[in-house]
Design a protein around this motif. Structure first.
Motif, PDB file in Angstrom:
ATOM      1  N   ALA A  25       0.839  -1.203   0.000  1.00 33.08           N
ATOM      2  CA  ALA A  25       0.000   0.000   0.000  1.00 33.08           C
ATOM      3  C   ALA A  25       0.870   1.248   0.000  1.00 33.08           C
ATOM      4  N   ALA A  26       1.929   1.263   0.786  1.00 38.19           N
ATOM      5  CA  ALA A  26       2.833   2.413   0.828  1.00 38.19           C
ATOM      6  C   ALA A  26       3.538   2.579  -0.508  1.00 38.19           C
ATOM      7  N   ALA A  27       3.946   1.476  -1.138  1.00 41.81           N
ATOM      8  CA  ALA A  27       4.611   1.553  -2.434  1.00 41.81           C
ATOM      9  C   ALA A  27       3.658   2.096  -3.496  1.00 41.81           C
ATOM     10  N   GLU A  28       2.396   1.685  -3.427  1.00 38.87           N
ATOM     11  CA  GLU A  28       1.399   2.172  -4.384  1.00 38.87           C
ATOM     12  C   GLU A  28       1.176   3.672  -4.211  1.00 38.87           C
ATOM     13  N   ARG A  29       1.061   4.125  -2.955  1.00 35.35           N
ATOM     14  CA  ARG A  29       0.893   5.557  -2.692  1.00 35.35           C
ATOM     15  C   ARG A  29       2.091   6.356  -3.198  1.00 35.35           C
ATOM     16  N   LYS A  30       3.286   5.833  -2.979  1.00 34.97           N
ATOM     17  CA  LYS A  30       4.499   6.512  -3.414  1.00 34.97           C
ATOM     18  C   LYS A  30       4.540   6.602  -4.941  1.00 34.97           C
ATOM     19  N   ARG A  31       4.148   5.526  -5.628  1.00 30.57           N
ATOM     20  CA  ARG A  31       4.131   5.528  -7.084  1.00 30.57           C
ATOM     21  C   ARG A  31       3.156   6.569  -7.619  1.00 30.57           C
ATOM     22  N   VAL A  32       1.981   6.684  -7.005  1.00 31.14           N
ATOM     23  CA  VAL A  32       0.982   7.656  -7.434  1.00 31.14           C
ATOM     24  C   VAL A  32       1.498   9.074  -7.199  1.00 31.14           C
ATOM     25  N   GLU A  33       2.116   9.312  -6.040  1.00 29.88           N
ATOM     26  CA  GLU A  33       2.642  10.643  -5.738  1.00 29.88           C
ATOM     27  C   GLU A  33       3.766  11.020  -6.691  1.00 29.88           C
ATOM     28  N   GLU A  34       4.627  10.066  -7.041  1.00 32.39           N
ATOM     29  CA  GLU A  34       5.726  10.349  -7.969  1.00 32.39           C
ATOM     30  C   GLU A  34       5.197  10.666  -9.360  1.00 32.39           C
ATOM     31  N   SER A  35       4.149   9.963  -9.777  1.00 30.77           N
ATOM     32  CA  SER A  35       3.604  10.251 -11.103  1.00 30.77           C
ATOM     33  C   SER A  35       2.944  11.631 -11.120  1.00 30.77           C
ATOM     34  N   ARG A  36       2.315  12.029 -10.028  1.00 32.30           N
ATOM     35  CA  ARG A  36       1.740  13.375  -9.944  1.00 32.30           C
ATOM     36  C   ARG A  36       2.832  14.425  -9.952  1.00 32.30           C
ATOM     37  N   ALA A  37       3.906  14.159  -9.211  1.00 30.77           N
ATOM     38  CA  ALA A  37       5.016  15.107  -9.166  1.00 30.77           C
ATOM     39  C   ALA A  37       5.651  15.249 -10.543  1.00 30.77           C
ATOM     40  N   ALA A  38       5.780  14.155 -11.271  1.00 31.05           N
ATOM     41  CA  ALA A  38       6.348  14.214 -12.615  1.00 31.05           C
ATOM     42  C   ALA A  38       5.433  15.001 -13.547  1.00 31.05           C
ATOM     43  N   ALA A  39       4.142  14.850 -13.377  1.00 30.36           N
ATOM     44  CA  ALA A  39       3.202  15.577 -14.222  1.00 30.36           C
ATOM     45  C   ALA A  39       3.227  17.069 -13.914  1.00 30.36           C
ATOM     46  N   ASN A  40       3.484  17.446 -12.680  1.00 29.20           N
ATOM     47  CA  ASN A  40       3.493  18.848 -12.283  1.00 29.20           C
ATOM     48  C   ASN A  40       4.855  19.516 -12.424  1.00 29.20           C
ATOM     49  N   ARG A  41       5.877  18.748 -12.757  1.00 33.08           N
ATOM     50  CA  ARG A  41       7.211  19.307 -12.869  1.00 33.08           C
ATOM     51  C   ARG A  41       7.270  20.278 -14.043  1.00 33.08           C
ATOM     52  N   VAL A  42       7.857  21.454 -13.817  1.00 36.56           N
ATOM     53  CA  VAL A  42       7.943  22.491 -14.836  1.00 36.56           C
ATOM     54  C   VAL A  42       9.406  22.778 -15.104  1.00 36.56           C
ATOM     55  N   SER A  43       9.734  22.918 -16.362  1.00 41.08           N
ATOM     56  CA  SER A  43      11.107  23.263 -16.718  1.00 41.08           C
ATOM     57  C   SER A  43      11.355  24.729 -16.388  1.00 41.08           C
ATOM     58  N   ARG A  44      12.458  25.011 -15.747  1.00 39.60           N
ATOM     59  CA  ARG A  44      12.803  26.386 -15.379  1.00 39.60           C
ATOM     60  C   ARG A  44      13.780  27.017 -16.366  1.00 39.60           C
ATOM     61  N   VAL A  45      14.001  26.357 -17.481  1.00 42.15           N
ATOM     62  CA  VAL A  45      14.899  26.892 -18.490  1.00 42.15           C
ATOM     63  C   VAL A  45      14.129  27.921 -19.314  1.00 42.15           C
ATOM     64  N   PRO A  46      14.607  29.173 -19.355  1.00 39.98           N
ATOM     65  CA  PRO A  46      13.858  30.181 -20.116  1.00 39.98           C
ATOM     66  C   PRO A  46      13.949  29.923 -21.615  1.00 39.98           C
ATOM     67  N   ARG A  47      12.817  30.105 -22.275  1.00 38.50           N
ATOM     68  CA  ARG A  47      12.756  29.949 -23.722  1.00 38.50           C
ATOM     69  C   ARG A  47      12.233  31.230 -24.331  1.00 38.50           C
ATOM     70  N   LYS A  48      12.749  31.578 -25.499  1.00 39.19           N
ATOM     71  CA  LYS A  48      12.279  32.766 -26.181  1.00 39.19           C
ATOM     72  C   LYS A  48      10.922  32.464 -26.813  1.00 39.19           C
ATOM     73  N   VAL A  49       9.954  33.321 -26.544  1.00 36.78           N
ATOM     74  CA  VAL A  49       8.609  33.137 -27.066  1.00 36.78           C
ATOM     75  C   VAL A  49       8.506  33.871 -28.393  1.00 36.78           C
ATOM     76  N   LYS A  50       7.970  33.187 -29.380  1.00 38.06           N
ATOM     77  CA  LYS A  50       7.818  33.795 -30.697  1.00 38.06           C
ATOM     78  C   LYS A  50       6.729  34.862 -30.632  1.00 38.06           C
ATOM     79  N   ALA A  51       7.042  36.032 -31.160  1.00 38.12           N
ATOM     80  CA  ALA A  51       6.067  37.131 -31.164  1.00 38.12           C
ATOM     81  C   ALA A  51       4.946  36.797 -32.146  1.00 38.12           C
ATOM     82  N   THR A  52       3.711  36.851 -31.673  1.00 42.82           N
ATOM     83  CA  THR A  52       2.581  36.513 -32.529  1.00 42.82           C
ATOM     84  C   THR A  52       1.744  37.737 -32.872  1.00 42.82           C
ATOM     85  N   GLY A  53       1.993  38.861 -32.230  1.00 39.41           N
ATOM     86  CA  GLY A  53       1.191  40.048 -32.467  1.00 39.41           C
ATOM     87  C   GLY A  53       1.715  40.874 -33.631  1.00 39.41           C
TER      88      GLY A  53
END
Length: 120
Positions: A25-53
């Protein structure tokens, strides 16, 4: 009665089943939490945004065109249609083109307005 039998025979999903083993049960909870954390992980590397206006000069250019059209109409009224282009008064004194300077002024203003409709 038939509906309750169908509901009773429906197999339980893997998420609703519980293991009697606390380690599983603990392993299952940990697996679910890790998959949520992976889904919420955001790259902090800045990228240039293409001007669309639109380019920065676009809106001021369209407003300038509208002001030129307004000035064209004002000059036409002040000089009774003889300026900015005296052609219309000289060659079309008896027909509807005598007001050609007014028409041109309004067309110039409309071009500026239509240009502003495409501004982003």
């Amino acid at each position: 009665m038939a509906l309750s039998k169908k509901l009773a025979k429906k197999p339980a999903s893997s998420a609703s089943r519980r293991s009697g083993n606390p380690a599983k049960a603990a392993a299952e909870r940990k697996r679910v939490e890790e998959s949520r954390a992976a889904a919420n992980r955001v790259s902090r590397v800045p990228r240039k945004v293409k001007a669309t206006g639109s380019p920065r000069w676009y809106a001021p250019a369209m407003v300038t065109i509208m002001v030129i059209g307004l000035l064209w109409v004002v000059v036409t009224y002040l000089f009774k249609g003889e300026y900015p282009l005296p052609y219309f008064v000289e060659h079309h004194a008896s027909d509807w083109l005598v007001n050609g300077n007014l028409y041109l002024g309004f067309v110039i203003m409309m071009l500026g307005f239509l240009g502003l409709l495409r501004w982003r």
